[in-house]
Write an enzyme that holds these catalytic residues in place. Structure first.
Site, PDB file in Angstrom:
ATOM      1  N   GLU A  97       0.855  -1.189   0.000  1.00  0.00           N
ATOM      2  CA  GLU A  97       0.000   0.000   0.000  1.00  0.00           C
ATOM      3  C   GLU A  97       0.896   1.246   0.000  1.00  0.00           C
ATOM      4  OE1 GLU A  97      -2.406   1.451  -0.863  1.00  0.00           O
ATOM      5  OE2 GLU A  97      -4.072   1.514   0.573  1.00  0.00           O
ATOM      6  N   ASP A  98       0.345   2.339  -0.481  1.00  0.00           N
ATOM      7  CA  ASP A  98       1.123   3.586  -0.490  1.00  0.00           C
ATOM      8  C   ASP A  98       1.163   4.229   0.896  1.00  0.00           C
ATOM      9  OD1 ASP A  98      -1.601   4.215  -0.564  1.00  0.00           O
ATOM     10  OD2 ASP A  98      -1.459   5.535  -2.298  1.00  0.00           O
ATOM     11  N   ASP A 101      -3.645   5.581   6.465  1.00  0.00           N
ATOM     12  CA  ASP A 101      -4.124   6.843   7.032  1.00  0.00           C
ATOM     13  C   ASP A 101      -5.105   6.497   8.154  1.00  0.00           C
ATOM     14  OD1 ASP A 101      -4.580   9.645   7.164  1.00  0.00           O
ATOM     15  OD2 ASP A 101      -6.166   9.548   5.692  1.00  0.00           O
ATOM     16  N   PHE A 150      -1.141  16.185   4.163  1.00  0.00           N
ATOM     17  CA  PHE A 150      -1.550  15.529   2.925  1.00  0.00           C
ATOM     18  C   PHE A 150      -0.364  15.485   1.970  1.00  0.00           C
ATOM     19  CE2 PHE A 150      -3.623  14.626  -1.045  1.00  0.00           C
ATOM     20  CZ  PHE A 150      -4.498  13.621  -0.649  1.00  0.00           C
ATOM     21  N   ARG A 163       1.297  11.578  -8.985  1.00  0.00           N
ATOM     22  CA  ARG A 163       1.751  10.230  -8.623  1.00  0.00           C
ATOM     23  C   ARG A 163       3.181  10.001  -9.099  1.00  0.00           C
ATOM     24  NH1 ARG A 163      -2.769   7.211  -6.939  1.00  0.00           N
ATOM     25  NH2 ARG A 163      -4.708   7.656  -8.012  1.00  0.00           N
TER      26      ARG A 163
END
Ligand code: IMP
Ligand code: MG
Length: 178
Positions: A97-98, A101, A150, A163
């Site tokens: 996963e990136d 959160d 963010f 990205r």
């Protein structure tokens, strides 16, 4: 709203950390048959760098789930847009996963994958924002813990853009002037 992107983690630091994660994973999974399962699209850049550094004959697969709209807040709704190509029953799965959160996405995905009767499921995430967590989930391999900002780059997007940035940047929003 106007915004700029400030570097949070430079390219060299990301690349170095990915190599460290890869060697940990290589050591842990030596002699095992692992399916490296990327969550589209955020994991793609990280995953491609990572797996090139893992010297074991692994298999890759992808899933696509939706958890966010075009904004910066979690909806809490997770929908499976694309399931895996391979049968996961009895397999060892490493989810890529990136970012973790709130954890809502991964908790759902993890339980969905485990429900297929997998032998093991582990999580590797490039970034982790522990202060934002709403559910109990942890990465087994974590690149960087970051503050509640963010971020974009290295697979992470803001409204589908950035990205491809080769570093991790923070999106800083400014009140429009004039
Ligand atoms: P969670 O369900 O709240 O853990 O959200 C996970 C997903 O939200 C990630 O896979 C990202 O796509 C997205 N996300 C969370 N934080 C950020 C961020 O700082 N930048 C870009 N995307 C983010
Ligand atoms: Mg994502």
């Amino acid at each position: 709203m106007d915004y700029t992107i400030e570097t949070l983690i430079p390219r060299e630091a990301v690349e170095k950390r990915i190599k460290e994660l890869a060697s940990e994973i290589e050591k842990d999974y030596k002699g095992r048959e692992v399916i490296v399962l990327g969550l589209l699209k955020g994991s793609v850049i990280f995953m491609s760098d990572l797996i090139k550094e893992i010297d074991i004959p692994l298999v890759i697969d992808f899933m696509s789930v939706s958890s966010y709209g075009n904004g910066t807040d979690s909806t809490g709704v997770v929908k499976i847009l694309k399931d895996t190509d391979f049968e996961l029953k009895g397999k060892e799965i490493l989810i890529i996963e990136d970012i973790i959160d709130t954890g809502l996405t991964l908790k759902y995905v993890r339980e969905f994958i485990e429900s297929k009767g997998t032998k093991s499921v582990a999580i590797c995430t490039l970034l982790d924002k522990p202060s934002r967590r709403k559910v109990d989930i942890k990465g087994d391999y974590v690149g960087f813990e970051i503050p509640d900002e963010f971020v974009v780059g290295y697979g992470l997007d803001y409204a589908q853009k950035y990205r491809n940035l080769p570093y991790i940047g923070v999106v800083e929003f400014h009140e429009d002037e004039e």
